[in-house]
Design a protein around this motif. Sequence first.
Motif, PDB file in Angstrom:
ATOM      1  N   LYS A  12       2.076 -25.308   5.797  1.00 57.58           N
ATOM      2  CA  LYS A  12       1.915 -25.273   7.246  1.00 57.58           C
ATOM      3  C   LYS A  12       1.591 -23.879   7.772  1.00 57.58           C
ATOM      4  O   LYS A  12       1.360 -23.712   8.967  1.00 57.58           O
ATOM      5  N   THR A  13       1.563 -22.893   6.882  1.00 59.53           N
ATOM      6  CA  THR A  13       1.362 -21.515   7.334  1.00 59.53           C
ATOM      7  C   THR A  13       0.012 -21.336   8.016  1.00 59.53           C
ATOM      8  O   THR A  13      -0.096 -20.675   9.062  1.00 59.53           O
ATOM      9  N   ASP A  14      -1.043 -21.916   7.451  1.00 55.74           N
ATOM     10  CA  ASP A  14      -2.367 -21.759   8.054  1.00 55.74           C
ATOM     11  C   ASP A  14      -2.407 -22.345   9.463  1.00 55.74           C
ATOM     12  O   ASP A  14      -2.992 -21.752  10.382  1.00 55.74           O
ATOM     13  N   ALA A  15      -1.760 -23.504   9.651  1.00 53.58           N
ATOM     14  CA  ALA A  15      -1.739 -24.122  10.980  1.00 53.58           C
ATOM     15  C   ALA A  15      -0.957 -23.257  11.960  1.00 53.58           C
ATOM     16  O   ALA A  15      -1.344 -23.126  13.134  1.00 53.58           O
ATOM     17  N   VAL A  16       0.128 -22.645  11.495  1.00 54.12           N
ATOM     18  CA  VAL A  16       0.927 -21.772  12.348  1.00 54.12           C
ATOM     19  C   VAL A  16       0.122 -20.542  12.745  1.00 54.12           C
ATOM     20  O   VAL A  16       0.119 -20.125  13.910  1.00 54.12           O
ATOM     21  N   VAL A  17      -0.578 -19.963  11.781  1.00 55.95           N
ATOM     22  CA  VAL A  17      -1.388 -18.768  12.066  1.00 55.95           C
ATOM     23  C   VAL A  17      -2.488 -19.094  13.062  1.00 55.95           C
ATOM     24  O   VAL A  17      -2.748 -18.322  14.001  1.00 55.95           O
ATOM     25  N   ARG A  18      -3.133 -20.236  12.889  1.00 53.34           N
ATOM     26  CA  ARG A  18      -4.188 -20.633  13.837  1.00 53.34           C
ATOM     27  C   ARG A  18      -3.612 -20.819  15.237  1.00 53.34           C
ATOM     28  O   ARG A  18      -4.229 -20.432  16.242  1.00 53.34           O
ATOM     29  N   LEU A  19      -2.434 -21.422  15.317  1.00 53.64           N
ATOM     30  CA  LEU A  19      -1.799 -21.608  16.625  1.00 53.64           C
ATOM     31  C   LEU A  19      -1.507 -20.273  17.291  1.00 53.64           C
ATOM     32  O   LEU A  19      -1.768 -20.092  18.489  1.00 53.64           O
ATOM     33  N   ILE A  20      -0.971 -19.326  16.542  1.00 49.05           N
ATOM     34  CA  ILE A  20      -0.656 -18.009  17.096  1.00 49.05           C
ATOM     35  C   ILE A  20      -1.921 -17.300  17.547  1.00 49.05           C
ATOM     36  O   ILE A  20      -1.971 -16.704  18.631  1.00 49.05           O
ATOM     37  N   GLU A  21      -2.962 -17.375  16.726  1.00 45.69           N
ATOM     38  CA  GLU A  21      -4.207 -16.659  17.042  1.00 45.69           C
ATOM     39  C   GLU A  21      -4.904 -17.223  18.277  1.00 45.69           C
ATOM     40  O   GLU A  21      -5.550 -16.477  19.022  1.00 45.69           O
ATOM     41  N   THR A  23      -3.312 -18.684  20.816  1.00 44.22           N
ATOM     42  CA  THR A  23      -2.445 -18.573  21.990  1.00 44.22           C
ATOM     43  C   THR A  23      -2.690 -17.243  22.687  1.00 44.22           C
ATOM     44  O   THR A  23      -2.512 -16.171  22.087  1.00 44.22           O
ATOM     45  N   VAL A  24      -3.109 -17.305  23.932  1.00 43.02           N
ATOM     46  CA  VAL A  24      -3.374 -16.079  24.690  1.00 43.02           C
ATOM     47  C   VAL A  24      -2.063 -15.344  24.943  1.00 43.02           C
ATOM     48  O   VAL A  24      -1.069 -15.951  25.364  1.00 43.02           O
ATOM     49  N   GLY A  25      -2.040 -14.032  24.661  1.00 40.89           N
ATOM     50  CA  GLY A  25      -0.841 -13.233  24.887  1.00 40.89           C
ATOM     51  C   GLY A  25      -0.083 -12.890  23.619  1.00 40.89           C
ATOM     52  O   GLY A  25       1.025 -12.346  23.700  1.00 40.89           O
ATOM     53  N   THR A  26      -0.665 -13.183  22.444  1.00 40.95           N
ATOM     54  CA  THR A  26       0.000 -12.862  21.179  1.00 40.95           C
ATOM     55  C   THR A  26      -0.674 -11.671  20.508  1.00 40.95           C
ATOM     56  O   THR A  26      -1.860 -11.408  20.699  1.00 40.95           O
ATOM     57  N   GLY A  53       5.316 -17.305  25.906  1.00 36.78           N
ATOM     58  CA  GLY A  53       6.290 -17.673  24.893  1.00 36.78           C
ATOM     59  C   GLY A  53       6.614 -19.150  24.857  1.00 36.78           C
ATOM     60  O   GLY A  53       6.710 -19.753  23.780  1.00 36.78           O
ATOM     61  N   ASP A  54       6.771 -19.772  26.028  1.00 39.15           N
ATOM     62  CA  ASP A  54       7.150 -21.186  26.058  1.00 39.15           C
ATOM     63  C   ASP A  54       6.063 -22.057  25.451  1.00 39.15           C
ATOM     64  O   ASP A  54       6.351 -23.008  24.707  1.00 39.15           O
ATOM     65  N   GLU A  55       4.808 -21.735  25.736  1.00 41.54           N
ATOM     66  CA  GLU A  55       3.687 -22.497  25.171  1.00 41.54           C
ATOM     67  C   GLU A  55       3.648 -22.372  23.652  1.00 41.54           C
ATOM     68  O   GLU A  55       3.471 -23.370  22.941  1.00 41.54           O
ATOM     69  N   LEU A  56       3.842 -21.165  23.148  1.00 36.68           N
ATOM     70  CA  LEU A  56       3.800 -20.949  21.704  1.00 36.68           C
ATOM     71  C   LEU A  56       4.971 -21.638  21.003  1.00 36.68           C
ATOM     72  O   LEU A  56       4.789 -22.298  19.971  1.00 36.68           O
ATOM     73  N   ILE A  57       6.163 -21.508  21.561  1.00 34.11           N
ATOM     74  CA  ILE A  57       7.337 -22.142  20.944  1.00 34.11           C
ATOM     75  C   ILE A  57       7.186 -23.663  20.961  1.00 34.11           C
ATOM     76  O   ILE A  57       7.535 -24.344  19.989  1.00 34.11           O
ATOM     77  N   GLY A  58       6.640 -24.191  22.053  1.00 36.89           N
ATOM     78  CA  GLY A  58       6.400 -25.629  22.112  1.00 36.89           C
ATOM     79  C   GLY A  58       5.416 -26.079  21.039  1.00 36.89           C
ATOM     80  O   GLY A  58       5.605 -27.132  20.412  1.00 36.89           O
ATOM     81  N   GLY A  59       4.376 -25.286  20.800  1.00 33.56           N
ATOM     82  CA  GLY A  59       3.407 -25.611  19.750  1.00 33.56           C
ATOM     83  C   GLY A  59       4.018 -25.562  18.366  1.00 33.56           C
ATOM     84  O   GLY A  59       3.723 -26.404  17.507  1.00 33.56           O
ATOM     85  N   LEU A  60       4.879 -24.574  18.150  1.00 36.17           N
ATOM     86  CA  LEU A  60       5.548 -24.461  16.848  1.00 36.17           C
ATOM     87  C   LEU A  60       6.482 -25.642  16.605  1.00 36.17           C
ATOM     88  O   LEU A  60       6.582 -26.165  15.491  1.00 36.17           O
ATOM     89  N   ARG A  61       7.167 -26.085  17.643  1.00 37.85           N
ATOM     90  CA  ARG A  61       8.047 -27.248  17.497  1.00 37.85           C
ATOM     91  C   ARG A  61       7.242 -28.522  17.269  1.00 37.85           C
ATOM     92  O   ARG A  61       7.697 -29.436  16.570  1.00 37.85           O
ATOM     93  N   ILE A  71      12.665 -20.886  13.548  1.00 34.14           N
ATOM     94  CA  ILE A  71      12.034 -20.113  14.618  1.00 34.14           C
ATOM     95  C   ILE A  71      13.100 -19.213  15.220  1.00 34.14           C
ATOM     96  O   ILE A  71      14.071 -19.709  15.790  1.00 34.14           O
ATOM     97  N   ALA A  72      12.952 -17.921  15.086  1.00 31.23           N
ATOM     98  CA  ALA A  72      13.884 -16.949  15.672  1.00 31.23           C
ATOM     99  C   ALA A  72      13.136 -16.138  16.722  1.00 31.23           C
ATOM    100  O   ALA A  72      12.022 -15.654  16.471  1.00 31.23           O
ATOM    101  N   VAL A  73      13.740 -15.990  17.892  1.00 30.29           N
ATOM    102  CA  VAL A  73      13.101 -15.285  19.006  1.00 30.29           C
ATOM    103  C   VAL A  73      14.008 -14.154  19.461  1.00 30.29           C
ATOM    104  O   VAL A  73      15.205 -14.365  19.684  1.00 30.29           O
ATOM    105  N   GLU A  74      13.442 -12.967  19.618  1.00 32.14           N
ATOM    106  CA  GLU A  74      14.196 -11.807  20.086  1.00 32.14           C
ATOM    107  C   GLU A  74      13.452 -11.149  21.229  1.00 32.14           C
ATOM    108  O   GLU A  74      12.206 -11.122  21.256  1.00 32.14           O
ATOM    109  N   ASN A  75      14.185 -10.593  22.183  1.00 32.12           N
ATOM    110  CA  ASN A  75      13.575  -9.801  23.249  1.00 32.12           C
ATOM    111  C   ASN A  75      13.268  -8.403  22.738  1.00 32.12           C
ATOM    112  O   ASN A  75      14.094  -7.791  22.047  1.00 32.12           O
ATOM    113  N   ILE A  76      12.107  -7.902  23.063  1.00 29.67           N
ATOM    114  CA  ILE A  76      11.721  -6.537  22.701  1.00 29.67           C
ATOM    115  C   ILE A  76      12.004  -5.629  23.893  1.00 29.67           C
ATOM    116  O   ILE A  76      11.391  -5.779  24.953  1.00 29.67           O
ATOM    117  N   ASP A  77      12.909  -4.696  23.722  1.00 29.58           N
ATOM    118  CA  ASP A  77      13.257  -3.793  24.821  1.00 29.58           C
ATOM    119  C   ASP A  77      12.186  -2.743  25.069  1.00 29.58           C
ATOM    120  O   ASP A  77      11.962  -2.322  26.207  1.00 29.58           O
TER     121      ASP A  77
END
Length: 315
Positions: A12-21, A23-26, A53-61, A71-77
């Motif tokens: 599933k890695t290729d599908a995940v990479v395509r989704l990230i690429e 998604t606007v804002g990544t 973020g919500d759109e990307l996380i929804g796609g990953l789910r 799926i781990a999500v952290e805030n970047i300070d």
Amino acid sequence: MLHLRLITPSDKTDAVVRLIEKTVGTTHLAVVPGAARDPVGDVVMCDVAREAGDELIGGLRALDIDKSGSIAVENIDLSLSYRADKAADEAPGEGADAVLWEQLADATHEESTLSVTYVAFITLATMIAACGVVLDNAILIVGAMAVGPEFGPLAGFCTALVQRAPRLALRSLIAIVAGFAVAMLVTVGFSYFMDGVGLFSQDMLERARPNTAFVYAPDWFSFVVAVLAGIAGMLSLTSAKSGALVGVAISVTTVPAAANAAVALSYGEPGQTWGSTEQLLLNLLGIVLAGTLTLLAQKYFWALQRKRAARSRHV
């Protein structure tokens, strides 16, 4: 910006990479094949603007990464990166306005659990408030309101209504009802004890209390303040501005009303008992109503913003 760390099955890695690429804002995408051991798979990392973020996380789910991997999500300070700034500019809307529904559901789910710690905090807050109403001490009342943890399950109930999650709604409702019931019952016993040692008396409860009489005298201002506090509380949760929650906590009189009802009940004062209970219910209703409408409004306006952004990209 948010940082996502994913464990993905190799198929599933290729599908995940395509989704990230797509998604606007990544940005800052990195793939480490075969790095994960439990579960076995690849490690994929990227940064994403909060508003995307919500759109990307929804796609990953939708790809079942939360079930087959993680799926781990952290805030970047702090992120010193031209690419990060560019990604944030390209993402639709403003980060402060974005709602991460998965994060909100997870946070409210934890806060809505009827745990020993939750019951202990709401009970202690009610007992502190009992001292405040008997002594007519506004400082103790404010302190009790700050200690009270009741906004967590109230927020969980609002989120459950908007997300149509009956299990979370039931969990939150149980935490609210059972928490206040236990706190008030213990406070009744606490009042008997304090009366027995001469620290509480019926005269102290019945005397003029200019600083705390409002807790058993509900009016429209009580409801208005509860509504405003509910709006502020939800905005603070969804925008990750948790510091505003302290102000929300000391704006509503749920805990002091519960405390006054318990003390009045121990002295057989039906007028104050009912007035305080009415104040408590009025505040709970105002917060739930306002919190639910706030989330619905955020969901509606954010969907409109995303549609406008999608149309502008296709023009």
